[in-house]
Design a protein around this motif. Structure first.
Motif, PDB file in Angstrom:
ATOM      1  N   SER A 129      28.411   1.209   3.949  1.00 38.28           N
ATOM      2  CA  SER A 129      27.975   1.283   2.555  1.00 38.28           C
ATOM      3  C   SER A 129      29.038   0.817   1.587  1.00 38.28           C
ATOM      4  N   VAL A 130      30.331   1.016   1.973  1.00 40.06           N
ATOM      5  CA  VAL A 130      31.404   0.697   1.043  1.00 40.06           C
ATOM      6  C   VAL A 130      31.666  -0.802   0.946  1.00 40.06           C
ATOM      7  N   VAL A 131      31.112  -1.599   1.896  1.00 38.76           N
ATOM      8  CA  VAL A 131      31.236  -3.048   1.768  1.00 38.76           C
ATOM      9  C   VAL A 131      30.573  -3.453   0.464  1.00 38.76           C
ATOM     10  N   TRP A 132      31.319  -4.161  -0.356  1.00 44.58           N
ATOM     11  CA  TRP A 132      30.807  -4.467  -1.693  1.00 44.58           C
ATOM     12  C   TRP A 132      29.653  -5.456  -1.616  1.00 44.58           C
ATOM     13  N   GLY A 133      28.582  -5.125  -2.312  1.00 39.41           N
ATOM     14  CA  GLY A 133      27.396  -5.982  -2.364  1.00 39.41           C
ATOM     15  C   GLY A 133      27.242  -6.567  -3.744  1.00 39.41           C
ATOM     16  N   ALA A 134      26.298  -7.452  -3.893  1.00 39.53           N
ATOM     17  CA  ALA A 134      26.000  -8.036  -5.211  1.00 39.53           C
ATOM     18  C   ALA A 134      25.394  -6.969  -6.095  1.00 39.53           C
ATOM     19  N   ALA A 135      25.601  -7.119  -7.406  1.00 42.94           N
ATOM     20  CA  ALA A 135      25.042  -6.167  -8.376  1.00 42.94           C
ATOM     21  C   ALA A 135      23.540  -6.346  -8.450  1.00 42.94           C
ATOM     22  N   TYR A 136      22.871  -5.234  -8.745  1.00 43.90           N
ATOM     23  CA  TYR A 136      21.416  -5.250  -8.818  1.00 43.90           C
ATOM     24  C   TYR A 136      20.959  -5.063 -10.268  1.00 43.90           C
ATOM     25  N   VAL A 207      10.598   0.386   2.279  1.00 38.36           N
ATOM     26  CA  VAL A 207      12.028   0.260   2.027  1.00 38.36           C
ATOM     27  C   VAL A 207      12.327  -0.789   0.962  1.00 38.36           C
ATOM     28  N   ASP A 208      11.643  -1.947   1.030  1.00 42.11           N
ATOM     29  CA  ASP A 208      11.938  -2.984   0.043  1.00 42.11           C
ATOM     30  C   ASP A 208      11.583  -2.541  -1.369  1.00 42.11           C
ATOM     31  N   GLU A 209      10.519  -1.755  -1.494  1.00 44.29           N
ATOM     32  CA  GLU A 209      10.128  -1.249  -2.812  1.00 44.29           C
ATOM     33  C   GLU A 209      11.131  -0.209  -3.313  1.00 44.29           C
ATOM     34  N   ILE A 210      11.623   0.631  -2.404  1.00 43.23           N
ATOM     35  CA  ILE A 210      12.650   1.607  -2.774  1.00 43.23           C
ATOM     36  C   ILE A 210      13.895   0.879  -3.276  1.00 43.23           C
ATOM     37  N   GLY A 211      14.291  -0.173  -2.549  1.00 37.32           N
ATOM     38  CA  GLY A 211      15.469  -0.931  -2.965  1.00 37.32           C
ATOM     39  C   GLY A 211      15.303  -1.550  -4.322  1.00 37.32           C
ATOM     40  N   SER A 212      14.125  -2.113  -4.604  1.00 36.90           N
ATOM     41  CA  SER A 212      13.874  -2.742  -5.894  1.00 36.90           C
ATOM     42  C   SER A 212      13.824  -1.717  -7.014  1.00 36.90           C
ATOM     43  N   GLU A 213      13.171  -0.581  -6.761  1.00 38.53           N
ATOM     44  CA  GLU A 213      13.001   0.442  -7.793  1.00 38.53           C
ATOM     45  C   GLU A 213      14.322   1.111  -8.150  1.00 38.53           C
ATOM     46  N   LEU A 214      15.129   1.410  -7.139  1.00 35.49           N
ATOM     47  CA  LEU A 214      16.346   2.193  -7.365  1.00 35.49           C
ATOM     48  C   LEU A 214      17.620   1.361  -7.380  1.00 35.49           C
ATOM     49  N   GLY A 215      17.536   0.099  -6.975  1.00 32.80           N
ATOM     50  CA  GLY A 215      18.736  -0.724  -6.929  1.00 32.80           C
ATOM     51  C   GLY A 215      19.734  -0.250  -5.900  1.00 32.80           C
ATOM     52  N   VAL A 216      19.247   0.208  -4.730  1.00 29.71           N
ATOM     53  CA  VAL A 216      20.146   0.721  -3.691  1.00 29.71           C
ATOM     54  C   VAL A 216      20.375  -0.338  -2.626  1.00 29.71           C
ATOM     55  N   ASN A 217      21.527  -0.254  -1.978  1.00 26.46           N
ATOM     56  CA  ASN A 217      21.869  -1.151  -0.876  1.00 26.46           C
ATOM     57  C   ASN A 217      21.395  -0.618   0.466  1.00 26.46           C
ATOM     58  N   TYR A 218      21.433   0.724   0.605  1.00 26.66           N
ATOM     59  CA  TYR A 218      21.102   1.347   1.878  1.00 26.66           C
ATOM     60  C   TYR A 218      20.166   2.524   1.677  1.00 26.66           C
ATOM     61  N   GLN A 236      18.577   7.482  10.543  1.00 26.11           N
ATOM     62  CA  GLN A 236      18.583   6.025  10.575  1.00 26.11           C
ATOM     63  C   GLN A 236      19.135   5.497   9.264  1.00 26.11           C
ATOM     64  N   LEU A 237      20.017   4.523   9.360  1.00 20.08           N
ATOM     65  CA  LEU A 237      20.498   3.820   8.173  1.00 20.08           C
ATOM     66  C   LEU A 237      19.858   2.437   8.144  1.00 20.08           C
ATOM     67  N   ILE A 238      19.218   2.101   7.022  1.00 17.74           N
ATOM     68  CA  ILE A 238      18.512   0.832   6.889  1.00 17.74           C
ATOM     69  C   ILE A 238      19.164   0.016   5.780  1.00 17.74           C
ATOM     70  N   LEU A 239      19.486  -1.220   6.069  1.00 18.06           N
ATOM     71  CA  LEU A 239      19.991  -2.146   5.068  1.00 18.06           C
ATOM     72  C   LEU A 239      18.804  -2.697   4.297  1.00 18.06           C
ATOM     73  N   VAL A 240      18.781  -2.485   2.988  1.00 13.58           N
ATOM     74  CA  VAL A 240      17.614  -2.812   2.180  1.00 13.58           C
ATOM     75  C   VAL A 240      17.365  -4.314   2.125  1.00 13.58           C
ATOM     76  N   SER A 241      18.418  -5.124   2.062  1.00 15.62           N
ATOM     77  CA  SER A 241      18.258  -6.556   1.817  1.00 15.62           C
ATOM     78  C   SER A 241      17.357  -7.232   2.835  1.00 15.62           C
TER      79      SER A 241
END
Length: 611
Positions: A129-136, A207-218, A236-241
């Motif tokens: 999770s700490v790997v830096w991702g692009a801003a959402y 998961v993709d909708e959760i990522g879009s709604e909340l701006g989360v990476n994981y 389970q850990l899921i990568l949203v991208s």
């Protein structure tokens, strides 16, 4: 790994005859995986899933023979994907033997392995999770867009209860909330954790909708099976991208070791992301580990009851927190929870207990929480709320909030309480900024948009408040607090009849009169010139006061509405004697405007510390 085909999960119903599986649930059970995993395998690995006419997900089906052939073809790669680290075999294979099935049954949970699998997996979870991702750029929710954040963001979805006892749902909810808080204070500068209240509202979305709604990476999701003495968790850990599974693991632990495990996870994660725990933090974790299992479980139940924010829920949470303290007298978090419950139970609009009864207990509990654990954000926030609501010590409250935020900037409740203090002090711009910080942590909380509306109302931006109310009601028509704020804002604009209609809607939502709504309607009747209706509301308040606590402030508001300034001031003095929390807003509350030129009113403001 066994070369046999998949077999049904222990305890799950056998798929229908003929080798056909008629739902995602049956397909996932046959694969011994979560539904999300089966869906992901269909998308990325060609899992042979068929669909009925119209291609609806609700009508999927599959044949065992086709799944068996698919599995034999992809077994080496999928086996490698889920293989646990460091030779740990606690996750089991894709296909279980009879002995493994027996171990998986709740009543015969396997013993704790020498290497703790959850500790290892969750350390890797946050390391990833700490790997830096692009801003959402976050989606709009009721009022504007989410800000861009450079932090990695994680949401912990509510752990599902897989036991046969529905009463364990509360245990799972509390465990999710506690884990969310624990992760939130690890490395708040780089890791943001979404609040449990928002996670609960969005738990059933893709998961993709959760990522879009909340701006989360994981997304971290899991399930809990519990026996009398043991707990089994599948995480389970899921990568949203790309919705890929980054880690899946199963672990078991003695129930009495659950809190210890939680703290071990925190220390391991901190080590793996190169954080240095201070001696005070290590001491806090060691102290937490000494909490009795019964105390920890009572605390989890208290958290769930407290989050309902109803008079009944708050009263129940007090029982649970007291039980936790009885079992572990040095349990700081239980004292903090007790303080918060008493503070909110005596505050407007709940106002179920007199502040003179509740707040000394809240103050004592908050002070004890800080004494037992000076490094607890919950303890400092509890003390800040007491100093703000009861002591009217603005400087002392600010200091405690600053201490809480330094420990855990992701503590959304403290952000929201602090925004109320800023509103009371007339620092509206800062209040809105604090509300926005709280919203990024808990974007689907109903309390936070209500606070934003309140800030516009206090600053006399009635049109903006009305606009925000109507947006919120479009999303959630039964939003009681928003109907109340809409009625108050319409009244302040002089739209009397529209205001009364909204306040009556709020009353209908709760199934009848309550002290705060009777007060609001009585004030509205008085301002609109309907003195008879206002006096009827006053009589109803008096009748309620004969059955339970009714703040003197409510009576003062109705007298203010009908223009009886002397009686209004008399009851306002009684509210001061009661130490009513809402007096902190007296300098910004529009309902009090008719009293502002009375010297007695300004004297009261000085005594509250507002002048």
């Amino acid at each position: 790994m066994s070369k046999t085909s998949p077999t049904p999960a222990p305890g799950s119903p056998e798929p229908p005859l003929g080798g056909r599986l008629d739902s995602w649930k049956e397909i996932a059970a046959y694969l011994k995986r979560e539904v999300r995993t089966a869906q992901r395998w269909e998308k990325n690995e060609g899992l042979p899933v068929r669909r009925h006419q119209h291609d609806k997900l609700s009508t999927v089906f599959a044949y065992k023979s086709e799944i068996d052939a698919w599995w034999h073809e992809r077994q080496p790669r999928l086996e490698k994907e889920i293989e646990p680290p460091d030779g740990d075999d606690s996750t089991g294979s894709f296909v279980q033997t009879s002995a493994e099935k027996k171990d998986a049954a709740l009543e015969e949970l396997p013993p704790l392995p020498a290497i703790n699998p959850l500790r290892t997996a969750l350390a890797l979870i946050v390391l990833l999770s700490v790997v830096w991702g692009a801003a959402y750029l976050y989606k709009k929710y009721i009022f504007g867009s989410h800000p861009i954040s450079s932090r990695t963001r994680l949401v912990v979805l509510p752990f599902r209860n897989l036991s046969s006892d529905p009463a364990q749902d509360v245990f799972c909810q509390g465990l999710t909330q506690a884990m969310t808080t624990q992760l939130g204070r690890l490395d708040p500068e780089h890791l943001g954790i979404i609040a449990a209240t928002t996670a609960d509202k969005i738990k059933d979305r893709p998961v993709d909708e959760i990522g879009s709604e909340l701006g989360v990476n994981y997304v971290l999701e899991g399930s809990v099976s519990r026996s009398t003495n043991q707990v089994r968790i599948d995480a389970q850990l899921i990568l949203v991208s790309d919705q890929t599974l980054k880690r899946a693991i199963t672990f078991t632990r003695d129930l009495g070791d659950l809190l210890s495990l939680q703290n071990e996870i925190a220390q391991t994660i901190a080590s793996d992301i190169r954080l240095t725990l201070s001696p005070a933090e290590k001491e806090r974790l060691e102290a937490d580990a000494r909490v009795a299992p019964e105390a920890y479980e009572a605390y989890l139940h208290g958290l769930v009851a407290w989050n309902k924010r109803s008079p009944q829920g708050l009263a129940k949470s007090i029982e649970y927190f007291n039980t936790a303290i009885e079992k572990s007298p040095k349990y700081s978090l239980a004292y903090a929870g007790l303080a918060d419950a008493y503070s909110i139970l005596s505050a407007v609009p709940t106002a179920a207990i007199s502040p003179l009864v509740a707040m000394p207990k809240a103050k004592k509990a908050a002070a004890e929480a800080v004494r037992l654990d000076p490094s607890s954000a919950e303890a400092h926030a509890a003390l800040a709320l007491v100093r703000q609501s009861y002591d009217w010590d603005w400087g002392g409250a600010e200091q405690e909030y600053e201490r809480a935020f330094a420990i855990n900037p992701s503590y959304g409740s403290a952000r929201q309480w602090h925004s109320l203090l800023l509103m009371a002090r007339g620092r509206n711009k800062e209040a809105l900024e604090e509300i926005e910080r709280a919203r990024t942590l808990d974007p689907l909380s109903p309390v936070i948009p209500a606070s934003r509306i309140q800030a516009f109302y206090f600053s006399r931006q009635y049109d903006r408040a009305i606009e925000e109310c109507r947006k919120a009601i479009e999303v959630e028509p039964d939003f009681l607090t928003v109907h109340y704020h809409l009625g108050q804002s319409l009244l302040a604009k002089g739209q009397f009849q529209e205001a009364i209609v909204e306040l009556k809607k709020a009353e209908a939502l709760v199934g009848g009169p309550t002290p705060v709504l009777t007060m609001a309607l009585g004030h509205a009747y008085g301002v609109s010139g309907d003195r008879a209706a206002a006096l009827k509301s006053l009589a109803e308040l008096n009748a309620m006061g004969a059955r339970g606590y009714v703040p003197a402030l409510f009576v003062s508001a109705i007298y203010t509405g009908i223009g009886d300034r002397d009686r209004a001031m008399q009851w306002l003095q009684k509210a001061y004697d009661e130490r009513t929390e809402y007096l902190i807003f007296l300098n910004v509350e529009p309902m009090a405007d008719p009293l502002r030129f009375d010297p007695r009113f300004n004297d009261l403001l000085r005594r509250v510390g507002l002048l």
